[in-house]
Design a protein around this motif. Structure first.
Motif, short mmCIF file in Angstrom:
data_model
loop_
_atom_site.label_atom_id
_atom_site.label_comp_id
_atom_site.label_asym_id
_atom_site.label_seq_id
_atom_site.Cartn_x
_atom_site.Cartn_y
_atom_site.Cartn_z
N UNK A 1 0.85 -1.12 0.03
CA UNK A 1 0.11 0.02 -0.07
C UNK A 1 0.94 1.43 0.06
N UNK A 2 2.23 1.32 0.67
CA UNK A 2 2.69 2.31 0.87
C UNK A 2 3.79 2.71 -0.30
N UNK A 3 4.61 1.79 -1.06
CA UNK A 3 5.17 1.85 -1.93
C UNK A 3 4.53 2.26 -3.25
N UNK A 4 5.57 3.09 -4.09
CA UNK A 4 4.93 3.57 -5.21
C UNK A 4 5.79 2.49 -6.33
N UNK A 5 6.71 2.09 -6.09
CA UNK A 5 7.72 1.26 -6.80
C UNK A 5 7.12 -0.13 -7.34
N UNK A 6 7.39 -0.41 -8.16
CA UNK A 6 6.82 -1.89 -8.95
C UNK A 6 8.15 -2.47 -9.40
N UNK A 7 7.88 -3.69 -9.29
CA UNK A 7 9.25 -4.75 -9.70
C UNK A 7 8.83 -5.97 -10.69
#
Length: 230
Positions: A46-52
């Motif tokens: 929910x908190x991170x805006x990064x994607x892997x």
């Protein structure tokens, strides 16, 4: 016995109950670990805006989260099965007691003695002596020797009942026309309280169970006295 605001189990008074407490702690730690991991993943997602891009489609992760739960279930199932077999194990009991459920009291028959049998009624609140517990005290306790295997044959005369003493790790349904059996070993002297654990009618809350474990010498004196009074 239980006390107000108690969160955990009662103190164990039999080897089986000690095993149940250990298994409870074991399973609870696994639940805590899983809950912590899931909560961390939720917060991170929910908190991170990064994607892997490698996490969005990864066979390695799918293998891990398929095998890991299976291992966790095995770690829970094996101790559970061990305790289930321990609870069903009844080898050479030193004493057999037949507990018969009625509406709304218990009867006890010591089958190793021909003439020891009595009814056990709850003591009304107005008749309690100082220090006795409301809704838990009875006029005749079930007396058993300590450190001796005791077999309890449980049945009922009218409706379904359940003979349960939490401190001893014992709970067995009393079914009319059926004879169920359970066993316990009281590891220390004491008075252990239980209640009918199957809704059996209007006075279901008023048929307590009291088991008093005493050293063998005192049990022999009590049985001799009961035989003389019979």
């Amino acid at each position: 016995m239980a006390h107000p605001s108690q969160l955990g189990f009662q103190d164990a008074a039999s080897p089986v109950m000690e095993e149940l407490l250990h298994f409870h702690d074991h399973a609870l730690m696994i639940v805590f670990l899983i809950s912590t991991l899931v909560l961390y993943i939720i917060v991170a997602m929910v908190s991170t805006k990064l994607t892997n891009m490698y996490i969005l489609d990864s066979q390695e992760i799918e293998i891990i989260w398929t095998i890991l739960p299976a291992i966790i279930l095995i770690l829970i199932a094996l101790p559970s099965l061990r305790i289930l077999y321990l609870m069903d194990e009844i080898n050479n009991p030193h004493l057999s007691v037949k507990a018969i459920g009625h509406q709304w009291y218990w009867s006890y028959e010591y089958t190793d003695y021909q003439e020891i049998a009595f009814d056990s009624y709850m003591i009304p609140t107005q008749d309690l002596a100082p220090g006795q517990f409301r809704l838990l005290e009875v006029d005749h306790r079930m007396i058993v020797p300590t450190e001796a295997p005791v077999r309890v044959l449980v049945t009922a005369e009218d409706v379904l009942h359940s003979w349960a003493v939490p401190a001893l790790g014992v709970k067995m349904d009393a079914v009319p026309g059926r004879l169920n059996q359970t066993a316990f070993i009281a590891s220390r002297p004491g008075v252990f309280y239980g209640q009918c654990s199957e809704i059996c009618g209007a006075n279901h809350s008023f048929m307590p169970i009291v088991v008093e474990a005493v050293p063998l010498k005192y049990f022999q004196d009590w049985s001799t006295l009961m035989l003389e009074d019979a």
